[in-house]
Design a protein around this motif. Sequence first.
Motif: not given
Length: 369
Positions: A323-327, A329-334, A345-346, A362-366
Amino acid sequence: MEYKYSVSSVQEFTELLRQNFAQPLPLADFSSDELFYLPNLAQISTNGMKQLLSAPASNQTFGLQAMTEEIHATFQIESIHSSRNSIRHILNGYAPRNEEESRIYGMKRGLDFIADRQNTITEENLHQLYQISTGDYLPDEDRLLPDHFYRHDVVYVVGGEESREGLPAQQLPDAMKRLVDFANAKDGINELHKAAILHLAFAYYHPYFDGNGRTARLLHLWYLVQQGYPAALFTPFSRYIAESKAAYYKAYDRVEKNALISGYTDVTPFLSYFCNEVYNRLQVDVIPPQADLQVYQTALANGKITEKERLLWEYVLSAYGTEEFTTKQLEKDFRNAAYATIRTFVMKFHEMGLLAARKAGNRVYYKVR
């Protein structure tokens, strides 16, 4: 067959199968006769076996993405509402906010329990698994009596074409002891077959007033974990079951209807269902992708990856998979890293070729490559 041939012809044929091709099991049906199965009629693909034997890239005890799907689907099978957002909320360590999330929390407790290989399959541990995953969250009328491992009264099994009674309560202690002994026996039975047989037999006996299906599916995963299948808790079995729910219940029904015709309880229809609809449908993207782990391992060995970055990478593999994620989202989840650390990190792992990036507005998905 009963529509095309006489009852006596069907019985003669099934007796021939039982005597010449069937493998008996040390489990009993409601009449105390042995269950059996036809191993040659339940073939497991090489790909399915490969997926379950794959070592997950993450050191997490279970895959957050996979177990989000597992919990959502196991509730969906029983028509119990749950949302993926609530499941991810609980799996990320937050406290339950309502009754729905309390049930989800129970399933997380169950997953934590079976992920620990020190928790072997015993009657005491099975009782504990049931209590922490399901029993503690049931209304009083559906709970077990104090000091009882199993129900003390009749229960009706629903989900197929017709409801039926579970195994009589007085037979449960002996039947469940045999089931646990079977789980621990070194008998040469294919382990993936055996996991499905345990699943079927548990649901067939229906040892509790409620939560039997959820516990049967947990037992299936638990057995595979105990047998050293590292990807079991990174694979959402119940998602495949939910996608073929009618066939799942029909397989149960067929086992029972065939027994009425032949006089023998052959569990092969359920095994065939599980091989065709679950094991043989396991896809490569179910397991968190391995990416170029050599690049990662080399950088780690050379001290170019910090401990926080290692933890973030393992979390990404476990929580997002393909799955894709944003920075954000990762901050919120981690939860355990500042945004600047997440951003560094990303960017770093993108430059290393371990993460792919896609810009949308305006978003970057990783995502993991």
